[in-house]
Design a protein around this motif. Structure first.
Motif, mmCIF file in Angstrom:
data_model
loop_
_atom_site.group_PDB
_atom_site.id
_atom_site.type_symbol
_atom_site.label_atom_id
_atom_site.label_comp_id
_atom_site.label_asym_id
_atom_site.label_seq_id
_atom_site.Cartn_x
_atom_site.Cartn_y
_atom_site.Cartn_z
ATOM 1 N N PRO A 209 0.714 -1.315 0.267
ATOM 2 C CA PRO A 209 0.217 -0.276 -0.384
ATOM 3 C C PRO A 209 0.404 1.044 -0.218
ATOM 4 C CG PRO A 209 -0.738 -1.394 1.702
ATOM 5 C CD PRO A 209 0.661 -2.063 1.401
ATOM 6 N N CYS A 210 0.425 1.898 -1.170
ATOM 7 C CA CYS A 210 1.680 3.375 -1.320
ATOM 8 C C CYS A 210 0.706 4.712 -0.611
ATOM 9 C CB CYS A 210 1.853 3.360 -2.255
ATOM 10 S SG CYS A 210 3.436 1.815 -2.536
ATOM 11 N N ILE A 211 1.987 5.500 -0.356
ATOM 12 C CA ILE A 211 1.613 6.958 -0.584
ATOM 13 C C ILE A 211 2.353 7.933 -2.149
ATOM 14 C CG2 ILE A 211 1.185 9.100 1.063
ATOM 15 C CD1 ILE A 211 0.362 7.440 3.368
ATOM 16 N N VAL A 212 2.027 8.203 -2.434
ATOM 17 C CA VAL A 212 2.703 8.938 -3.892
ATOM 18 C C VAL A 212 2.222 10.274 -4.051
ATOM 19 C CG1 VAL A 212 3.475 9.030 -5.895
ATOM 20 C CG2 VAL A 212 2.934 6.921 -4.664
ATOM 21 N N VAL A 213 3.239 11.533 -3.718
ATOM 22 C CA VAL A 213 3.014 12.875 -3.676
ATOM 23 C C VAL A 213 3.625 12.896 -4.800
ATOM 24 C CG1 VAL A 213 3.025 14.728 -2.838
ATOM 25 C CG2 VAL A 213 2.917 12.842 -1.003
ATOM 26 N N SER A 214 2.872 13.749 -5.619
ATOM 27 C CA SER A 214 4.288 13.645 -7.451
ATOM 28 C C SER A 214 3.264 14.886 -7.756
ATOM 29 C CB SER A 214 4.531 12.836 -8.315
ATOM 30 O OG SER A 214 4.947 12.788 -9.637
ATOM 31 N N ASP A 215 3.262 15.718 -8.551
ATOM 32 C CA ASP A 215 3.132 16.193 -9.946
ATOM 33 C C ASP A 215 3.538 16.400 -11.034
ATOM 34 O OD1 ASP A 215 5.435 16.893 -10.417
ATOM 35 O OD2 ASP A 215 5.196 19.413 -9.762
ATOM 36 N N ARG A 216 3.777 14.443 -11.354
ATOM 37 C CA ARG A 216 4.051 13.385 -12.404
ATOM 38 C C ARG A 216 3.112 12.529 -13.052
ATOM 39 N NH1 ARG A 216 9.464 11.136 -10.334
ATOM 40 N NH2 ARG A 216 8.901 9.969 -12.783
ATOM 41 N N ALA A 217 2.891 12.504 -14.064
ATOM 42 C CA ALA A 217 1.589 11.387 -15.018
ATOM 43 C C ALA A 217 2.087 10.271 -14.619
ATOM 44 C CB ALA A 217 1.505 11.719 -16.149
ATOM 45 N N LEU A 218 1.876 9.058 -13.666
ATOM 46 C CA LEU A 218 1.753 7.624 -13.545
ATOM 47 C C LEU A 218 1.975 6.968 -14.740
ATOM 48 C CD1 LEU A 218 -0.589 6.912 -10.294
ATOM 49 C CD2 LEU A 218 1.761 7.598 -10.604
ATOM 50 N N PRO A 219 3.389 6.203 -14.371
ATOM 51 C CA PRO A 219 3.661 5.566 -16.076
ATOM 52 C C PRO A 219 1.857 4.297 -16.443
ATOM 53 C CG PRO A 219 4.829 4.600 -14.285
ATOM 54 C CD PRO A 219 3.819 6.224 -13.833
ATOM 55 N N PRO A 220 1.889 4.147 -17.388
ATOM 56 C CA PRO A 220 0.362 3.684 -18.282
ATOM 57 C C PRO A 220 0.368 1.932 -17.997
ATOM 58 C CG PRO A 220 1.555 4.546 -20.324
ATOM 59 C CD PRO A 220 2.104 4.431 -19.282
ATOM 60 N N ARG A 221 0.550 1.698 -16.732
ATOM 61 C CA ARG A 221 0.662 0.146 -16.323
ATOM 62 C C ARG A 221 -0.582 -0.487 -15.341
ATOM 63 N NH1 ARG A 221 6.011 1.769 -15.377
ATOM 64 N NH2 ARG A 221 6.612 1.199 -12.466
ATOM 65 N N PRO A 222 -0.778 -1.670 -14.787
ATOM 66 C CA PRO A 222 -1.049 -1.884 -13.431
ATOM 67 C C PRO A 222 -0.484 -0.963 -12.311
ATOM 68 C CG PRO A 222 -1.776 -3.363 -14.763
ATOM 69 C CD PRO A 222 -0.589 -2.112 -15.734
ATOM 70 N N LEU A 223 -0.637 -1.054 -11.094
ATOM 71 C CA LEU A 223 -0.331 -0.888 -10.563
ATOM 72 C C LEU A 223 0.180 -2.385 -9.724
ATOM 73 C CD1 LEU A 223 -2.497 2.544 -8.953
ATOM 74 C CD2 LEU A 223 -0.080 2.498 -9.590
ATOM 75 N N ALA A 224 0.728 -2.136 -8.849
ATOM 76 C CA ALA A 224 0.897 -4.019 -8.187
ATOM 77 C C ALA A 224 0.128 -3.459 -6.958
ATOM 78 C CB ALA A 224 2.933 -3.551 -7.619
ATOM 79 N N GLY A 225 -0.102 -2.356 -6.146
ATOM 80 C CA GLY A 225 -0.755 -2.737 -4.888
ATOM 81 C C GLY A 225 -1.470 -0.687 -5.253
ATOM 82 N N PRO A 226 -2.262 -0.589 -3.602
ATOM 83 C CA PRO A 226 -3.263 0.116 -3.461
ATOM 84 C C PRO A 226 -2.257 1.181 -3.609
ATOM 85 C CG PRO A 226 -3.158 -1.091 -1.989
ATOM 86 C CD PRO A 226 -2.303 -2.121 -2.184
ATOM 87 N N VAL A 227 -2.748 2.466 -4.374
ATOM 88 C CA VAL A 227 -2.046 3.432 -4.790
ATOM 89 C C VAL A 227 -2.569 5.273 -3.884
ATOM 90 C CG1 VAL A 227 -0.366 5.284 -5.536
ATOM 91 C CG2 VAL A 227 -0.298 2.909 -5.528
#
Length: 358
Positions: A209-227
């Motif tokens: 389970p992840c917390i991400v703080v970013s102004d970048r677009a996420l890569p177009p692939r399935p997430l490995a866990g909840p974000v």
């Protein structure tokens, strides 16, 4: 974390003499209180109040839909039965706080985080000398409320459907992955169980389970866990345009520039342009379309940034360096661009990142 301030106005409802007395005290000590009192005790309230007749349910149904905050001088069980059938969702329900007949406890019953209920309970308790009762796990354990993380800084949350598993992991001691590449740190010291991740790719691929703080677009692939993905408002789009350009044309090109450079539109803080251009209807309309303010930059400020920007037609036409690049740098307080000037017909766009938050 104490959460957002209690929202006003606050409907305060009392059905007993003692409750009416405490409601009157509360109205004198807390801003934005509107008192509703059983008409048997209305004449005893020193100050404005609205008298009503029992039963209580019709009044609660009415104020539940009209006020952002409610204080009920009734037992918790009574309050549960009154408001239970009215619930529609945590993003829409008002904050509800109940007080006992002796005024000893102010219980946050509903909308404690986003609705400001926890703050309301503390404010009411302080005004009446009561004990605030706040039972959310984050408050009890001294952990950040993830649905409020960065809210005071204007962060936008994406991936809210993952709130439950990420919050549960944090409350249970982790591990919870954390990655940040933009915006101010949400805490001085990471909470227990939070594991700093060295890169965005590692965070997204960890399966945690992840917390991400970013102004970048996420890569177009399935997430490995909840974000849970938080978007801090760090990006400034400097804009130049020809007279008469439409707001939709400007807004569309701004979004295109962000997308083509892997940047998140949700992190757009504002548009920026030279002061002489700020009255251009197309730029004002574009800011409205994008839901951000339009910042005007004085010509002398643009001139001071000439050494940091690339040559452009504005030097010949206006005697100024690149309007889009210099405006972005000026408002962001930055010394370099994230995206240099891009041109599309009658519109130019450049992007800088807020340096104070980077």
């Amino acid at each position: 974390m104490t959460g957002p301030a209690a929202r006003r106005p606050i409907a305060v409802i009392a059905i007993t003499r003692r409750g009416a007395q405490m409601a009157a005290v509360l109205a004198g000590r807390v801003r934005g209180v509107e008192v509703y009192v059983d008409r048997r005790w209305a004449s005893e309230v020193p100050g404005p109040c609205r008298a009503f007749s029992l039963p209580l349910r019709p009044l609660v149904r009415d104020v539940f839909g009209r006020y952002p905050s409610l204080v009920l001088f009734v037992a918790v069980g009574v309050a549960v039965r009154l408001v239970g059938p009215l619930l529609s969702g945590k993003d829409r329900d008002p904050a509800v706080v109940t007080l006992d007949e002796a005024g000893r406890f102010a219980v946050c019953l509903l909308s404690g985080h986003r609705g400001g209920g926890e703050s309301l309970a503390r404010e009411v308790a302080a005004a009446l000398g009561a004990t605030p009762v706040v039972t959310s796990a984050s408050a009890a354990l001294g952990l950040p409320a993830l649905d409020l993380l960065g809210s005071e800084r204007g962060w936008r949350l994406e991936g809210a459907e993952h709130m439950a598993p990420v919050s549960a992991a944090l409350i249970n001691g982790g591990p919870v992955g954390f990655y940040q590449d933009a915006g101010e740190r949400p805490w001085d010291e990471a909470p227990p169980g939070v594991k700093e991740m060295p890169s965005l790719d590692e965070a997204l691929g960890s399966g945690l389970p992840c917390i991400v703080v970013s102004d970048r677009a996420l890569p177009p692939r399935p997430l490995a866990g909840p974000v849970l993905l938080y978007r801090p408002p760090t990006l400034v789009a400097g804009v130049g345009c020809r007279r008469g350009v439409s707001g939709q044309e400007v807004a569309s090109f701004v979004l295109r520039v962000l997308s083509e450079n892997g940047l998140a539109p949700a992190s757009l803080r504002c548009l920026a342009t030279i002061a002489d251009k700020a009255g251009e209807p197309g730029l004002q309309e574009a800011a409205t379309v994008l839901g951000v303010p339009l910042e005007a930059v004085p010509a002398e400020t643009v001139q001071r940034l000439a050494s940091l920007v690339s040559p452009s037609a504005s030097e010949r036409l206006l005697g100024l360096p690149s309007v889009s690049e210099a405006s972005a740098l000026a408002v962001a307080g930055a010394s370099r661009l994230v995206v240099p000037r891009a041109k599309n017909g009658r519109v130019t766009v450049a992007v800088a990142r807020m340096e104070a938050q980077a």
